[in-house]
Design a protein around this motif. Structure first.
Motif, PDB file in Angstrom:
ATOM      1  N   ASP A 300       0.834  -1.199   0.000  1.00 20.01           N
ATOM      2  CA  ASP A 300       0.000   0.000   0.000  1.00 20.01           C
ATOM      3  C   ASP A 300       0.872   1.253   0.000  1.00 20.01           C
ATOM      4  OD1 ASP A 300      -2.124  -1.646   0.048  1.00 20.01           O
ATOM      5  OD2 ASP A 300      -2.810  -1.149   2.072  1.00 20.01           O
ATOM      6  N   ALA A 301       1.960   1.204   0.767  1.00 19.58           N
ATOM      7  CA  ALA A 301       2.813   2.384   0.875  1.00 19.58           C
ATOM      8  C   ALA A 301       3.523   2.655  -0.449  1.00 19.58           C
ATOM      9  CB  ALA A 301       3.825   2.204   1.990  1.00 19.58           C
ATOM     10  N   ASN A 302       4.087   1.614  -1.022  1.00 20.66           N
ATOM     11  CA  ASN A 302       4.844   1.824  -2.253  1.00 20.66           C
ATOM     12  C   ASN A 302       3.947   2.113  -3.445  1.00 20.66           C
ATOM     13  OD1 ASN A 302       7.531   1.940  -1.555  1.00 20.66           O
ATOM     14  ND2 ASN A 302       7.674  -0.288  -1.369  1.00 20.66           N
ATOM     15  N   ALA A 303       2.660   1.756  -3.322  1.00 20.36           N
ATOM     16  CA  ALA A 303       1.723   2.109  -4.388  1.00 20.36           C
ATOM     17  C   ALA A 303       1.634   3.621  -4.531  1.00 20.36           C
ATOM     18  CB  ALA A 303       0.342   1.526  -4.077  1.00 20.36           C
ATOM     19  N   GLN A 304       1.993   4.332  -3.451  1.00 24.92           N
ATOM     20  CA  GLN A 304       1.898   5.789  -3.469  1.00 24.92           C
ATOM     21  C   GLN A 304       3.215   6.453  -3.858  1.00 24.92           C
ATOM     22  OE1 GLN A 304      -1.114   6.948  -2.902  1.00 24.92           O
ATOM     23  NE2 GLN A 304      -1.843   4.911  -2.330  1.00 24.92           N
ATOM     24  N   GLU A 305       4.255   5.665  -4.117  1.00 24.06           N
ATOM     25  CA  GLU A 305       5.568   6.263  -4.338  1.00 24.06           C
ATOM     26  C   GLU A 305       5.932   6.265  -5.830  1.00 24.06           C
ATOM     27  OE1 GLU A 305       7.323   7.796  -2.226  1.00 24.06           O
ATOM     28  OE2 GLU A 305       6.330   7.188  -0.387  1.00 24.06           O
ATOM     29  N   THR A 306       6.549   7.351  -6.279  1.00 23.81           N
ATOM     30  CA  THR A 306       7.076   7.345  -7.644  1.00 23.81           C
ATOM     31  C   THR A 306       8.373   6.557  -7.688  1.00 23.81           C
ATOM     32  OG1 THR A 306       8.170   9.412  -7.104  1.00 23.81           O
ATOM     33  CG2 THR A 306       6.135   9.545  -8.376  1.00 23.81           C
ATOM     34  N   SER A 307       9.064   6.550  -6.572  1.00 28.86           N
ATOM     35  CA  SER A 307      10.335   5.862  -6.510  1.00 28.86           C
ATOM     36  C   SER A 307      10.252   4.878  -5.349  1.00 28.86           C
ATOM     37  CB  SER A 307      11.447   6.896  -6.295  1.00 28.86           C
ATOM     38  OG  SER A 307      12.664   6.261  -6.083  1.00 28.86           O
ATOM     39  N   PRO A 308       9.599   3.737  -5.576  1.00 28.24           N
ATOM     40  CA  PRO A 308       9.321   2.831  -4.459  1.00 28.24           C
ATOM     41  C   PRO A 308      10.602   2.368  -3.762  1.00 28.24           C
ATOM     42  CG  PRO A 308       8.184   2.120  -6.445  1.00 28.24           C
ATOM     43  CD  PRO A 308       9.147   3.179  -6.857  1.00 28.24           C
ATOM     44  N   LEU A 309      10.486   2.195  -2.484  1.00 27.20           N
ATOM     45  CA  LEU A 309      11.598   1.670  -1.696  1.00 27.20           C
ATOM     46  C   LEU A 309      11.125   0.340  -1.125  1.00 27.20           C
ATOM     47  CD1 LEU A 309      14.281   1.992  -0.046  1.00 27.20           C
ATOM     48  CD2 LEU A 309      12.876   3.065   1.703  1.00 27.20           C
ATOM     49  N   TRP A 310      11.822  -0.725  -1.479  1.00 26.91           N
ATOM     50  CA  TRP A 310      11.360  -2.043  -1.024  1.00 26.91           C
ATOM     51  C   TRP A 310      12.233  -2.614   0.079  1.00 26.91           C
ATOM     52  CZ3 TRP A 310       6.636  -3.240  -2.186  1.00 26.91           C
ATOM     53  CH2 TRP A 310       6.058  -2.730  -3.366  1.00 26.91           C
ATOM     54  N   TRP A 311      13.262  -1.917   0.451  1.00 25.29           N
ATOM     55  CA  TRP A 311      14.169  -2.288   1.534  1.00 25.29           C
ATOM     56  C   TRP A 311      14.916  -3.582   1.285  1.00 25.29           C
ATOM     57  CZ3 TRP A 311      12.850  -4.899   6.759  1.00 25.29           C
ATOM     58  CH2 TRP A 311      14.022  -4.980   7.529  1.00 25.29           C
ATOM     59  N   PHE A 312      14.266  -4.719   1.412  1.00 20.73           N
ATOM     60  CA  PHE A 312      15.054  -5.952   1.377  1.00 20.73           C
ATOM     61  C   PHE A 312      14.645  -6.870   0.241  1.00 20.73           C
ATOM     62  CE2 PHE A 312      11.307  -6.906   3.789  1.00 20.73           C
ATOM     63  CZ  PHE A 312      10.960  -8.178   3.391  1.00 20.73           C
ATOM     64  N   ALA A 313      13.522  -6.555  -0.416  1.00 23.50           N
ATOM     65  CA  ALA A 313      13.088  -7.444  -1.488  1.00 23.50           C
ATOM     66  C   ALA A 313      12.474  -6.578  -2.571  1.00 23.50           C
ATOM     67  CB  ALA A 313      12.085  -8.456  -0.950  1.00 23.50           C
ATOM     68  N   GLY A 314      11.538  -7.084  -3.282  1.00 26.06           N
ATOM     69  CA  GLY A 314      10.894  -6.294  -4.321  1.00 26.06           C
ATOM     70  C   GLY A 314       9.396  -6.507  -4.246  1.00 26.06           C
ATOM     71  N   LYS A 315       8.720  -5.894  -5.174  1.00 31.08           N
ATOM     72  CA  LYS A 315       7.261  -5.972  -5.163  1.00 31.08           C
ATOM     73  C   LYS A 315       6.778  -7.423  -5.297  1.00 31.08           C
ATOM     74  CE  LYS A 315       3.239  -3.819  -7.252  1.00 31.08           C
ATOM     75  NZ  LYS A 315       2.743  -2.879  -8.262  1.00 31.08           N
ATOM     76  N   ASP A 316       7.456  -8.176  -6.144  1.00 28.79           N
ATOM     77  CA  ASP A 316       7.015  -9.556  -6.353  1.00 28.79           C
ATOM     78  C   ASP A 316       7.077 -10.353  -5.058  1.00 28.79           C
ATOM     79  OD1 ASP A 316       6.764  -8.788  -8.932  1.00 28.79           O
ATOM     80  OD2 ASP A 316       8.625  -9.778  -9.647  1.00 28.79           O
ATOM     81  N   GLU A 317       8.173 -10.155  -4.351  1.00 25.85           N
ATOM     82  CA  GLU A 317       8.326 -10.875  -3.089  1.00 25.85           C
ATOM     83  C   GLU A 317       7.225 -10.461  -2.102  1.00 25.85           C
ATOM     84  OE1 GLU A 317      10.818  -9.475  -4.720  1.00 25.85           O
ATOM     85  OE2 GLU A 317      12.219 -11.104  -5.127  1.00 25.85           O
ATOM     86  N   MET A 318       6.951  -9.149  -2.063  1.00 30.17           N
ATOM     87  CA  MET A 318       5.913  -8.672  -1.143  1.00 30.17           C
ATOM     88  C   MET A 318       4.545  -9.245  -1.518  1.00 30.17           C
ATOM     89  SD  MET A 318       7.035  -6.741   1.330  1.00 30.17           S
ATOM     90  CE  MET A 318       8.427  -5.712   1.793  1.00 30.17           C
ATOM     91  N   LEU A 319       4.302  -9.350  -2.803  1.00 31.78           N
ATOM     92  CA  LEU A 319       3.023  -9.920  -3.244  1.00 31.78           C
ATOM     93  C   LEU A 319       2.900 -11.375  -2.792  1.00 31.78           C
ATOM     94  CD1 LEU A 319       2.698  -8.320  -6.791  1.00 31.78           C
ATOM     95  CD2 LEU A 319       1.100  -8.026  -4.873  1.00 31.78           C
ATOM     96  N   ARG A 320       4.014 -12.097  -2.878  1.00 30.92           N
ATOM     97  CA  ARG A 320       3.987 -13.491  -2.400  1.00 30.92           C
ATOM     98  C   ARG A 320       3.716 -13.535  -0.899  1.00 30.92           C
ATOM     99  NH1 ARG A 320       9.456 -16.205  -3.631  1.00 30.92           N
ATOM    100  NH2 ARG A 320       8.607 -18.056  -2.626  1.00 30.92           N
ATOM    101  N   MET A 321       4.378 -12.631  -0.194  1.00 25.56           N
ATOM    102  CA  MET A 321       4.196 -12.618   1.252  1.00 25.56           C
ATOM    103  C   MET A 321       2.770 -12.239   1.626  1.00 25.56           C
ATOM    104  SD  MET A 321       7.776 -10.914   2.409  1.00 25.56           S
ATOM    105  CE  MET A 321       7.135 -10.381   3.950  1.00 25.56           C
ATOM    106  N   GLN A 322       2.203 -11.343   0.832  1.00 27.14           N
ATOM    107  CA  GLN A 322       0.837 -10.906   1.131  1.00 27.14           C
ATOM    108  C   GLN A 322      -0.134 -12.077   1.052  1.00 27.14           C
ATOM    109  OE1 GLN A 322      -1.021  -8.188  -1.629  1.00 27.14           O
ATOM    110  NE2 GLN A 322      -1.974  -7.037   0.035  1.00 27.14           N
ATOM    111  N   GLN A 323       0.203 -13.016   0.158  1.00 22.34           N
ATOM    112  CA  GLN A 323      -0.665 -14.193   0.046  1.00 22.34           C
ATOM    113  C   GLN A 323      -0.308 -15.261   1.068  1.00 22.34           C
ATOM    114  OE1 GLN A 323      -0.646 -15.450  -4.146  1.00 22.34           O
ATOM    115  NE2 GLN A 323      -0.115 -13.312  -4.558  1.00 22.34           N
ATOM    116  N   GLY A 324       0.660 -14.953   1.915  1.00 21.42           N
ATOM    117  CA  GLY A 324       1.024 -15.901   2.968  1.00 21.42           C
ATOM    118  C   GLY A 324       1.841 -17.066   2.461  1.00 21.42           C
ATOM    119  N   ILE A 325       2.498 -16.913   1.296  1.00 19.99           N
ATOM    120  CA  ILE A 325       3.275 -18.021   0.750  1.00 19.99           C
ATOM    121  C   ILE A 325       4.597 -18.128   1.473  1.00 19.99           C
ATOM    122  CG2 ILE A 325       4.434 -18.908  -1.314  1.00 19.99           C
ATOM    123  CD1 ILE A 325       2.232 -17.385  -2.933  1.00 19.99           C
ATOM    124  N   GLU A 326       4.862 -19.285   2.030  1.00 19.63           N
ATOM    125  CA  GLU A 326       6.124 -19.512   2.725  1.00 19.63           C
ATOM    126  C   GLU A 326       7.108 -20.142   1.769  1.00 19.63           C
ATOM    127  OE1 GLU A 326       5.145 -21.841   6.220  1.00 19.63           O
ATOM    128  OE2 GLU A 326       4.687 -19.979   7.294  1.00 19.63           O
TER     129      GLU A 326
END
Lengths: 1086, 600
Positions: A300-326
């Motif tokens: 949600d936060a990076n959806a608002q950023e022109t220059s997203p900061l993902w810290w340790f991973a990327g959007k794809d990884e976050m999407l996987r985590m959002q679905q609870g994929i281990e």
């Protein structure tokens, strides 16, 4: 060393005046009373003779005392008026007394209306005592004596043992929450032994923070624990002295006084057992995110950023985590690591059971009374991985013995021990807040899993399970002896000694816990990488000696009582600490069993303080209608230099019982049964801000490391950089004014008490702020001034309908303070300010906001308007338009330029009303209230006690104060869906962002971040059933009652961000939930 | 009978209670010494000065401050420009500075100065032989100079503090002294201290770490060069409104004395550069800063082997650990493109001039034939990365590391776990004295002889495996002697808290800081690298869209090339006012006689 420039000459002259006249008066009083002693004793013979003469018209009277429901009243007192001859009813309410015809018997019992009966021919006198909702006949402890509530002139509240009965708590203080107005009790945790309890009477009194003085059975408690670890079942009453009446305790009374009286034996021998077993369930869950929620916030936060900061991973990884994929995730910082559900909350907290038992044997005979009790409690917090709780052991013996008609010996022996045991680490913000919630506690091999793959060194589940223990023990031994000698009819002498010895011991061992990667390899980090063991003892030895003379006289309608005494106290403290490190874990945890290779440490310490005081009190009342009291105390304290050691405190009060006046009676106001007005003015003292030896300049010793092969060398420095206290510095003095009324209405069914008070602390010990070139912190000087105003109200209704009796009580209090003078406290910062002149302590200075920037046009216009600014913490120049990590965008906050100077800034001269900060209230609890409901019907009884706060402003602090205050920790999931987004422009909070600088601008210290911590909580719910007597007779059981007792079962709060309303403002250490308690208990009497 | 006994009991109790009143009230401290009984012998003065040593900013947090608040974070030499956690140093380099309410450096400095003044006051009252305590008086004056100089560097002219201030002292509300007065005070204290300080040679082993005469002289040389250059290049542009100007031109005087002081230390100090290149694979510059027990380097050299540090903060694994993550924190101090290109080639020439420079076609190339300091600082003990060994795919790392100050074997066997690293922190070391000597001499005369270079800078270059700097080398290759001297300082003193001070005293902070800060050369179709192929397309070693600021063409050692941008020039706005930090506003409100620095 330092010359004082802040002596207030007016103040000194006042002190001086008091000094001149007070001490001689005390001395003269004492001398006079001593002369009286001699006369009294010599007069004794004649008294004895006259008594002998009247023996001939003796008459035996007996009977039964019952209450208005027909139940016997055991323990009621039956006294021959004008004498001290009396008895107490037995368990069945029966009494027998030898009296004289024509004399008057007084029947009384706490909570019931006193009755007087003239002894005539009859030898059987049965009495029905009516329940007194007003408790006007109650006798209340007031310090060095008792007074009748109806003729008292001070602001005093008494809580009877009823409030403590059947409560599933082993700390009596927690049971007092919400019971009496003016005594505000707060805690920030429900972990047994770690509640962080704070007691405050009538709000703030000083910037130095003041706790009430706790006096148990007439003697100040040597440690806070002495009260906290009492067996609640041993307590008869708790009395709170709120106004200047507390001045009888002089230099320590400004925070008010809590007088605790313990139970003593009464009537025939009785064995009482009360106990409960309880289930503690976790209450409000801390709002930290789980893996899915955590990823949602990032997305949600990076959806608002022109220059997203993902810290340790990327959007794809976050999407996987959002679905609870281990599974294995590729990260930039830690390589390929396993990420899975690592929410610590469910694995760290669970339901736990606790128990509490108390057994007492009590009774009395002509010459003695005794009560012996033992108690045991085991309170367990909700930690699932290890024991985290407190065990409590109590033993108490009160034994009183009448040596002769004139001499009574009173004694008390107390042993109480508490043992708080917790894991040595991990109960902090590493529980649920510090790390992102996706490192499972164990790897597939069952080994403790390292956070951040190979690198981490945190795992609260592992640390609390295997990291060692922290054990704290307090054992208090207390012995009290008191002798009371009736010198003549109206004069008695009392002398007492009390010795309290508290032994504190703390043992900590920390074990290294290796961590492993997901694949089972040893990780680089481990928990407690250096293992250690330490032991500490602290010994407090407290002595209190007290002697006094008490004189009471009734002459017609005049009643006089006077008191004068001297007391001496001394407290000695010693400490010893030893440690070894690192240690081998061989299963035995003592210093002796710990081999060490690196370090062994030790330290000591000792100190002492003493107090020597004279005190006196004079009460006069006429016709129980005009009431007058004056009291004073002169304290000398070892904390001050010889010459400024002594200070005098006093209180003057008066009362007027209007309902005793004929002109009021003539009005025939049938609804009003009783009305008393009262007013008082007193000055009390406070020394909590001062150290034990502040007037000595001391040398602080230490070591430094020097040498080509490093070694330690001694180092030394003058403590406080030579800025020691001026010898003329003395106590804080607080002037207290109180005005109030007590009213009983509608046949005593309705009672209403009200008090308004003002406190003025005009010699407050403060460290003035000087320019830093001074080179240190200024010493304390008596130069601050704080003004406090407040009120308390209590309304009680009590009635019965047939067999159904019920009562409703409500109490509420508020206290407002204002810092009148405090040099240097003119400036303020954004957020919470401890002190600003002209404002309450703990004032909120916040930015005013005007909604959010809704479009890029608005953003551009906003920048254009506020470019010229200098700087400040809301400075737009720090949020450069050119910097994508900082620039404002739609969804960000619009701060208001309150001083219209063209830039948004916290700064500016407050005296000229400059700057963009606005005062928005203070952080003290206001409208603190309690609501007590009770009912009984046949054998059933019901009691519900609510407690709450009407208004208290807080802003959440620490790392989880708002989303992405820091990017590397866990986040608060309660913000999900509540923040601005293009599709949610009316949100309560601004948009999420992963850039911390902007988040600080958007959230911190903005008006909407202030929350009202309003709440009401069901502190206690008790439902009991007393078994019918006929069922029990065969088993020789006098009384049996079973009950359900619950604590904190329900609450309603206006807190928006998911935390418990009682825990305070922090967010870091709030992983540990407040518990709810459900218990079943039984009372048995034999 | 009973009557009498009661009377006796009562009487006794009252008498007892009253008579022992003083037993309850005359209670002196039982576990502390009092000031009145102290400062009676030289040992007590020695112990009292010992407490000054841990107040020099170094690893360990003292009063909320450690050296990671400084280093070179945020400077043009570091690619760590975003770390703002360190006393704002990162954003300071961007010219982004907020007016603080309070400044711990201001508060702490005056706190430390007060304790010095207290000791000097006690020394004046000392009744024994004053000769016995003269060393401690001298140490105290050294520290008073040290802290005043610290304030000068941060704030410019500040109120001078030489007395123990009382609550009613006028000094509390004094005005600022000019920077010129502060410098005079610093030098006066040092002049008073130097003759009474022992030489390093006479300080017993157990006291090593205490200030020697040489340390005071070296520090004095540092102050003089700093101030002479400031007055020469930056001048009065930063003086606060109402500040007095310099009473006289002291530039020549300062430079002359700086040269003399440096020379005295070089000739008589007995210090030596720590050069174990043969046993340490030419990485002396790496291992020197991490000496911490015999396991801290392959040769097992421990602290006594170090004769280079002239004044150091002493640490010890057993007795005084740093309690900060020296290694992890230092890792963050990654070099910028600019610093990487500043390192010399082994022929003594800058990379852009040297035929030995190999370009950037793969990541191993730029390390070839270079200054050992580059290898030591960027690689520690690791070997030069192979082609293709560096990835720019995470958006976070920029391709280079920093190993200066980091522990050897940190990750492999955790010789020193986090927070236990205990290497000494160099406050002043011989290499700096060499550079002061060369720079001051050049500033004084406009030239420097080869002989003078050989006894100073060239000794450092020798350890760095770089050919000597000579007048010939300069003229033959179109170099500028002053630039080369300054370059030497930047390379040798990297991350030792010098860069900002140097840029400011040279008057070039705006120009040097307001530039693009870049990382790896990524190249393009015309200049293929590990990151871009011959078609100009990003390889699997590089994910351009992860890097928010993209690429830009900057001047490198191999011409104008496409580099990864870490912080664009547009984000920098370092101005002349930023040469000095603003005074904390709280202090201005408390003392209306204080004037804020210009521009804030």
């Amino acid at each position: 060393m330092i010359k004082s420039i802040n002596c207030c000459s007016k103040r000194n002259s006042r002190l001086l005046n008091i000094k001149i006249w007070f001490k001689p008066i005390v001395v003269v009083c004492l001398l006079m009373l001593q002369v009286l002693n001699v006369q009294a004793v010599s007069a004794k013979d004649s008294v004895g003779e006259s008594k002998a003469e009247t023996m001939q018209v003796e008459k035996k009277v007996s009977g039964k005392v019952i209450d208005d429901q027909g139940f016997p009243v055991p323990g009621a007192s039956v006294v021959i008026k004008g004498t001290t001859i009396g008895t107490i009813t037995d368990i069945d309410g029966n009494y027998a007394i030898t009296s004289e015809i024509g004399s008057v018997l007084i029947f009384s019992f706490i909570g019931m209306e006193t009755q007087e009966v003239v002894v005539g021919d009859q030898s059987l006198v049965n009495i029905t005592l009516l329940t007194s909702s007003i408790g006007l006949e109650e006798v209340v402890a007031v310090g060095y004596g008792m007074q009748k509530k109806s003729t008292m002139t001070g602001a005093v509240e008494q809580v009877s043992s009823k409030a403590l009965e059947s409560r599933a708590v082993s700390n009596p203080v927690l049971a007092l929450q919400g019971q009496t107005p003016g005594l505000t009790i707060t805690r920030t945790s429900s972990r047994p032994g770690n509640e962080d309890i704070n007691m405050q009477i009538r709000g703030a009194t000083s910037v130095n923070g003041v706790s009430p003085l706790v006096v148990i059975d007439g003697v100040p408690a040597a440690t806070g624990n002495a009260f906290f670890s009492m067996n609640p079942d041993d307590i008869e009453t708790v009395t709170v002295l709120k106004d200047g009446m507390a001045a009888i305790y002089g230099s320590r009374a400004a925070g008010g006084v809590i007088l605790v009286t313990t139970k003593r034996g009464k009537g025939k021998m009785k064995v009482d057992y009360t106990g409960n077993v309880r289930i503690n369930t976790p209450g409000i869950k801390t709002p930290t995110a789980n893996m899915q929620e955590y990823a949602t916030l990032w997305l949600d936060a990076n959806a608002q950023e022109t220059s997203p900061l993902w810290w340790f991973a990327g959007k794809d990884e976050m999407l996987r985590m959002q679905q609870g994929i281990e599974g294995i995730y590729s990260t930039t910082h830690w390589g390929d690591i396993f990420i899975g559900q690592g929410d610590r909350y469910p694995e760290l907290f669970q339901t736990r059971t606790s128990q509490q038992h108390s057994l007492s044997v009590s009774g009395s005979s002509d010459k003695t009374n005794y009560r012996f009790s033992v108690g045991y409690a085991n309170n367990v917090g909700n930690l699932a991985t290890a024991y985290d709780g407190q065990k409590q052991y109590n033993l108490k013996l009160n034994y009183d013995f009448k040596v002769s008609d004139r001499i009574t010996l009173t004694s008390g022996v107390t042993y109480q021990k508490d043992h708080t045991s917790s894991p040595s680490g991990g109960i902090d913000w590493s529980m649920t807040s510090q790390d992102p919630p996706f490192f499972p506690a164990k790897n597939p091999y069952g080994q403790w899993h390292s956070n951040f793959g190979n690198a981490g060194n945190r795992n609260a589940t592992a640390l609390t399970t295997d990291g060692g223990r922290d054990d704290k023990y307090n054992s208090l031994t207390r012995i009290d002896l008191k002798v009371n000698v009736k010198l003549i009819k109206d004069l008695e002498f009392e002398s007492s000694a009390s010795i309290q010895e508290n032994q504190f011991r703390r043992e900590i061992y920390k074990l290294t816990v290796p961590l492993y990667t997901w694949d089972g390899d040893p990780a680089a980090g481990s928990l407690n990488s250096t293992s250690s063991i330490s032991a500490e003892t602290q010994n407090i030895y407290y002595q209190n000696y007290n002697s006094l003379l008490r004189y009471t006289k009734e002459l017609g309608n005049h009643r006089i009582s006077a008191l004068a005494g001297v007391s001496a106290e001394k407290n000695e403290f010693k400490k010893l600490f030893a440690s070894r490190s690192p240690i081998t874990d061989n299963g035995v945890y003592d210093l002796n069993a710990a081999d060490y290779t690196d370090k062994a440490g030790n330290s000591g310490g000792r100190n002492q303080w003493g107090l020597y005081s004279y005190y006196s009190r004079l009460n006069y009342s006429y016709n129980d209608t005009y009431l007058f009291e004056v009291l004073g105390r002169s304290d000398a304290s070892s904390k001050f230099a010889d010459g400024s050691r002594t200070a005098n405190f006093f209180n003057v009060s008066g009362g007027w019982v209007l309902t005793n006046e004929d002109f009021v009676k003539d009005l025939n106001l049938s609804a009003i049964d009783f009305l008393k007005l009262k007013v008082s003015y007193g000055e009390t003292g406070l020394q909590s801000g001062i150290g034990l030896y502040d007037y000595y300049s001391t040398i602080g010793l230490g070591t430094v490391v020097l040498g080509s092969t490093p070694a330690t060398q001694p180092s030394a420095g003058i403590s406080g950089n030579g800025l020691s206290m001026d010898p003329s510095t003395t106590w804080e003095r607080v002037a207290m004014k109180n005005i109030g009324f007590e009213m009983r209405l509608l046949n005593n069914r309705l009672s209403a008490d009200f008090n308004y008070y003002e406190k003025l602390n005009d010699g407050m010990l403060i460290r003035q702020t000087y320019p830093s070139i001074l080179g240190g912190t200024a010493p304390y000087s008596n130069s601050g001034e704080l003004e406090v105003k407040g009120w308390e109200a209590i309304v009680n209704w009590r009635d019965k309908i047939g067999d159904f009796t019920y009562n409703i009580g409500f109490n509420i209090t508020d206290s407002r303070n204002k810092l009148v003078s405090y040099e240097g406290a003119t400036t303020f910062n954004a957020g919470l300010n401890d002190r600003i002149i002209g404002r309450p302590l703990g004032s909120w200075m916040m930015y005013e906001t005007d909604g959010f920037l809704q479009s890029q046009d608005e953003v551009d216009a906003y920048y254009a308007k506020y470019t010229g600014g200098l700087s400040g913490d809301a400075d737009l120049t720090a949020l450069k338009a050119s910097d994508p990590t900082a620039t404002l965008r739609p969804g960000d906050v619009k701060k208001v330029d309150l001083d219209s100077n063209g830039y948004i800034s916290a700064l500016g001269d407050p005296a000229k009303d400059e700057g963009d900060l606005k005062y928005m209230g203070d952080n003290a609890p206001h409208f603190v209230f309690g609501l007590n409901l009770g009912a009984s019907w046949k054998g059933f009884d019901f009691n519900a006690s609510f407690q709450g706060v009407g208004k208290q402003y807080i802003q959440r602090g620490d790392y989880l104060a708002y989303p992405f205050n820091a990017i590397w920790c866990n986040q608060n999931a309660s913000f999900i869906g509540k923040t601005w987004a293009p599709e949610n422009t009316n949100a309560y909070y601004p948009r999420l962002s992963t850039y911390t600088k902007r988040n600080e601008y958007n959230y911190k210290n903005n008006d909407f971040m202030l929350q009202n911590n309003r709440y009401i909580r069901l502190k206690s719910l008790i439902i009991g059933y007393t078994l019918p007597k006929e069922w029990l007779a065969k088993a020789n059981i006098e009384r049996a009652r079973v009950f359900f007792s619950g604590n904190d079962l329900w609450e309603s709060t206006s807190i928006k961000d998911g935390y418990d309303p009682e825990q305070g403002m922090g967010s870091n250490n709030a992983g540990y939930p407040f518990m709810r308690t459900w218990s079943l208990g039984v009372n048995l009497s034999f | 009978m009973k009557k009498i006994s009661i009377l006796i009991v009562i009487g006794c109790l009252i008498i007892l209670a009253v008579s022992c009143r003083n037993d309850f009230l005359d209670l002196a401290p039982q576990d502390q010494l009092t000031e009145a009984s102290y400062f009676k012998n030289p040992d007590q003065f020695k112990a009292s000065t010992a407490s000054f040593y841990d107040k020099m900013i170094s690893w360990k947090n003292v009063d909320g401050v450690n050296v990671f608040g400084f280093m070179d974070f945020g400077s043009d030499l570091s690619s760590n420009v975003k770390d703002r956690g360190y006393a704002g140093q990162g954003s300071y380099g961007l010219g982004s500075l907020t007016l603080p309410d309070n400044d711990q450096f201001w508060d702490n400095s005056y706190k430390y100065i007060r304790s010095v003044n207290l000791l000097l006051e006690k020394a004046r009252a000392y009744e024994g032989d004053k000769d016995d305590i003269k060393q401690y008086v001298a140490e105290s004056k050294f520290f008073r100079a040290w802290h005043h100089f610290f304030l000068l560097q941060r704030f410019g002219g500040v109120p001078i503090d030489t007395v123990v201030i009382d609550l009613d002292s006028p000094e509390l509300y004094g005005a600022r002294n000019s920077r010129y007065e502060v410098v005079d005070q610093v030098l006066a204290d040092l002049n008073a201290a130097i003759p009474n300080l022992p030489t390093e040679q006479t300080i017993p082993d157990a006291d090593k770490g205490r200030v020697s005469k040489w340390a005071a002289e070296a520090f004095k040389a540092r102050v003089e060069l700093y101030e002479a250059a400031w007055r020469k290049y930056t001048g009065t542009t930063t003086d606060f409104t109402g500040s007095a100007g310099p009473a006289k031109d002291q530039v020549t005087e300062f430079l002359t004395d700086a040269v003399a002081m440096a020379k005295d230390v070089m000739d008589n100090g007995g210090y030596e550069l720590w050069d174990y290149n043969t046993g340490l694979n030419n990485r002396s510059n790496f291992y020197l800063f991490t000496i911490d027990g015999t396991g801290s380097n392959p040769m097992g050299l421990d602290k006594p082997s170090n004769k280079e540090f002239i004044l150091q903060s002493v640490y010890d694994y057993e007795l005084r650990q740093s309690a900060v993550q020296i290694t992890r924190e230092s890792w963050r101090l990654t070099p910028s493109r600019k610093l990487m290109d500043m390192y010399l080639c082994t022929d003594g020439l800058p990379a852009d001039k040297s035929p030995l420079f190999q370009g950037y076609s793969d990541v191993s190339k730029e390390f070839e034939n270079r200054d050992y300091r580059m290898i030591s600082n960027v690689l520690g003990d690791e070997s030069i990365p192979d082609a293709g060994a560096v990835s720019l795919t995470d958006g976070v790392l920029y391709g280079f590391g920093n190993f200066k100050f980091t522990s050897w074997n940190f990750t492999e066997n955790s010789y020193r776990p986090d927070n236990t690293e205990s290497s000494n922190y160099p406050q002043i070391r011989l290499a700096e004295v060499f550079m002061i000597y060369a720079e001051a001499l050049y500033e004084l005369n406009g030239s420097i002889s080869d002989a003078d270079l050989d006894i100073s800078i060239n000794l450092i270059r020798k350890r760095a495996g770089v050919a000597a700097l000579t007048n010939n080398l300069v003229s033959a290759n179109g170099l500028d002697m002053l630039t080369e001297i300054r370059r030497e300082r930047a390379l040798e003193m990297y991350s030792e808290n010098n860069r900002f001070n140097d840029l400011k005293r040279w008057g070039i902070a705006e120009t040097e800081l307001n530039q693009n800060v870049c990382g790896m050369v990524v190249g393009d179709a015309s200049y293929p690298t590990d990151f871009k192929d011959a078609a100009g397309v990003a390889t699997d070693k590089y994910t351009p869209n992860k890097y928010g600021y993209g690429e830009t063409v900057v001047k490198t050692a191999d011409g104008d090339l496409n580099c990864l941008v870490i912080m664009p020039a547009a984000s920098h706005d370092f101005q002349r006012k930023h040469y000095l930090f603003p005074l904390p506003t709280q202090q201005l409100l408390l003392n209306p006689n204080l004037v804020q620095n210009t521009g804030y």
